[in-house]
Design an enzyme around this catalytic site. Structure first.
Site, PDB file in Angstrom:
ATOM      1  N   ARG A 202       0.839  -1.199   0.000  1.00  0.00           N
ATOM      2  CA  ARG A 202       0.000   0.000   0.000  1.00  0.00           C
ATOM      3  C   ARG A 202       0.867   1.239   0.000  1.00  0.00           C
ATOM      4  O   ARG A 202       0.584   2.238  -0.666  1.00  0.00           O
ATOM      5  CB  ARG A 202      -0.946   0.010   1.214  1.00  0.00           C
ATOM      6  CG  ARG A 202      -1.679   1.341   1.358  1.00  0.00           C
ATOM      7  CD  ARG A 202      -2.802   1.293   2.386  1.00  0.00           C
ATOM      8  NE  ARG A 202      -2.475   0.590   3.611  1.00  0.00           N
ATOM      9  CZ  ARG A 202      -1.740   1.085   4.615  1.00  0.00           C
ATOM     10  NH1 ARG A 202      -1.201   2.307   4.521  1.00  0.00           N
ATOM     11  NH2 ARG A 202      -1.519   0.370   5.697  1.00  0.00           N
TER      12      ARG A 202
ATOM     13  N   TYR B 137     -16.217  17.817 -15.746  1.00  0.00           N
ATOM     14  CA  TYR B 137     -16.583  16.407 -15.763  1.00  0.00           C
ATOM     15  C   TYR B 137     -17.566  16.116 -14.644  1.00  0.00           C
ATOM     16  O   TYR B 137     -17.413  16.586 -13.508  1.00  0.00           O
ATOM     17  CB  TYR B 137     -15.328  15.541 -15.616  1.00  0.00           C
ATOM     18  CG  TYR B 137     -15.600  14.095 -15.325  1.00  0.00           C
ATOM     19  CD1 TYR B 137     -16.432  13.347 -16.153  1.00  0.00           C
ATOM     20  CD2 TYR B 137     -15.034  13.471 -14.220  1.00  0.00           C
ATOM     21  CE1 TYR B 137     -16.701  12.018 -15.878  1.00  0.00           C
ATOM     22  CE2 TYR B 137     -15.293  12.143 -13.944  1.00  0.00           C
ATOM     23  CZ  TYR B 137     -16.131  11.421 -14.772  1.00  0.00           C
ATOM     24  OH  TYR B 137     -16.395  10.107 -14.486  1.00  0.00           O
TER      25      TYR B 137
ATOM     26  N   ASP C 158      -6.621  19.218 -14.913  1.00  0.00           N
ATOM     27  CA  ASP C 158      -6.950  17.857 -15.323  1.00  0.00           C
ATOM     28  C   ASP C 158      -6.545  17.738 -16.789  1.00  0.00           C
ATOM     29  O   ASP C 158      -7.185  18.315 -17.670  1.00  0.00           O
ATOM     30  CB  ASP C 158      -8.444  17.601 -15.138  1.00  0.00           C
ATOM     31  CG  ASP C 158      -8.851  16.171 -15.476  1.00  0.00           C
ATOM     32  OD1 ASP C 158      -8.126  15.522 -16.260  1.00  0.00           O
ATOM     33  OD2 ASP C 158      -9.897  15.721 -14.985  1.00  0.00           O
TER      34      ASP C 158
ATOM     35  N   LYS D 148      -7.694   6.499 -19.270  1.00  0.00           N
ATOM     36  CA  LYS D 148      -8.001   7.005 -20.604  1.00  0.00           C
ATOM     37  C   LYS D 148      -6.792   6.875 -21.543  1.00  0.00           C
ATOM     38  O   LYS D 148      -6.333   5.783 -21.804  1.00  0.00           O
ATOM     39  CB  LYS D 148      -8.509   8.435 -20.487  1.00  0.00           C
ATOM     40  CG  LYS D 148      -9.572   8.643 -19.408  1.00  0.00           C
ATOM     41  CD  LYS D 148     -10.782   7.744 -19.551  1.00  0.00           C
ATOM     42  CE  LYS D 148     -11.978   8.145 -18.702  1.00  0.00           C
ATOM     43  NZ  LYS D 148     -11.782   8.106 -17.254  1.00  0.00           N
TER      44      LYS D 148
END
Length: 378
Positions: free
Chosen positions: A49, A102, A174, A199
């Protein structure tokens, strides 16, 4: 002499494995690491982690491509977004967002962070004066998408960076739609870059992830703390898939952009299309800014149907090669109806998208086939 982008995408953070000579970064499928005595960590790893060598390679590669000192990978783009906003904001603070942001970003801020006492103002990020006027004493973050999702609005990053510096505000960009191949916001004065690596960076619709890139040491420390403490990290296979995708980013983005340009030109001439949103078109209001700050115009297009919402829905149902699906940035072409799919959370707000809007993620198929498919559906 520094290496070019395509070279760095293949080699940055990806030296051959010192143990075996493996040319490709191994998938370190382990949750924990043997220590040479208490606190005696080998290469700094103790628990996956907190850190994993496959994830480290991805973080180093993405930081190199964005020109950042620090990179942190997350399990999704929204996890990356959440880490930046929680790292930079406190109850009572204010954030400026695009008025066509978004839907997932809007939902996080409007439905989650407001419960924490954060205030927000949507503004047209293409209007520098409007952004400047929206800044308050309690404003801490200016959040920008460029191009925006789904209306492909262009923000002048350098101009907004100056506004942010004057106000003592962090500018977060972004960069998902453009990718670091087409646009590097940190070089234009932004403080932080966020990606949904799902993406274009991943590029094959087979992995979900996110990333935060910055040279701001203080904010990088806050994001790293949240990455470890909240634990929204990608597994080693996810990191490996994303790293594999990044290797072909330059070649793919050139093809995405070329195909989108062909399709935008065809759509603008069609009698059933009332408006085409694509920054590569000379009539797009952000075309000149996009040409100045981007290396190509990307693979995303939106358009409106002259006959309204039902006709737009029918186009989405009739394509053969454009698959009806959410997400974007993969090698295959996708089509969707933002109002009922990715941006449904904006319904009834100032961010609500036009009901007759269709969004395309243009893939890297043969452009003649894609044009024929859309024109047939129309």
């Amino acid at each position: 002499m520094s290496d070019g982008f395509a070279t760095r995408a293949i080699h940055a953070g990806q030296q051959p494995d010192p143990t075996t000579g493996s040319v490709i970064v191994p998938i370190h499928a382990t949750s924990t690491y043997a220590q040479d005595g208490v606190g005696g960590m080998r290469a700094g790893y103790e628990y996956s982690r907190t850190g994993n060598p496959t994830r480290t390679a991805l973080e180093q590669c993405l930081a190199e491509l964005e020109g950042a000192k620090h990179g942190r990978a997350f399990s999704s783009g929204m996890a990356a977004t959440d880490a930046v906003l929680r790292g930079a904001l406190r109850p009572g603070d204010h954030v400026i967002i695009p008025d066509d942001a978004y839907g997932g970003t809007f939902r996080l801020i409007d439905k989650v962070l407001t419960e924490w006492g954060v205030q927000y103002t949507p503004v047209p990020v293409s209007d520098v004066d409007a952004v400047r006027a929206a800044v308050r004493p309690e404003t801490k973050v200016l959040w920008v998408e460029t191009p925006t999702n789904p209306l492909l609005t262009i923000a002048d990053i350098a101009a907004l960076a100056q506004v942010s510096r004057d106000a003592g505000v962090k500018l977060v960009v972004d960069n998902t739609f453009a990718s670091p191949y087409l646009q590097r916001p940190l070089e234009l004065g932004a403080d932080v870059v966020v990606h949904s690596t799902t993406k274009y960076l991943g590029g094959h619709s087979d992995v979900v992830g996110g990333a935060v890139l910055t040279s701001d040491d203080e904010l990088a420390s806050s994001v790293a703390f949240l990455q470890n403490t909240a634990g929204a990290v990608p597994g080693p296979f996810d990191a490996w898939l994303t790293l594999r995708g990044v290797k072909t980013l330059a070649a793919r983005m050139d093809r995405h952009s070329a195909n989108a340009g062909r399709i935008a030109a065809a759509l603008r001439e069609h009698p059933k299309v009332s408006k085409v949103y694509y920054p590569g078109l000379p009539e797009h209001p952000g075309h000149e800014v996009a040409a100045k700050q981007m290396h190509g115009f990307g693979g995303m297009i939106s358009f409106t149907h002259v006959d309204g919402e039902q006709a737009a829905l029918e186009v989405c149902a009739k394509t053969r090669l454009f698959t009806l699906a959410e997400s974007l940035g993969g090698v295959e072409s996708l089509i969707e109806h933002p109002g009922k799919m990715t941006h449904a959370s904006t319904a009834g707000s100032v961010l609500q998208v036009p009901a007759e809007l269709v969004r395309l993620s243009v893939g890297i198929e043969d452009p003649d086939d894609l044009v024929e498919d859309l024109l047939s559906a129309l």
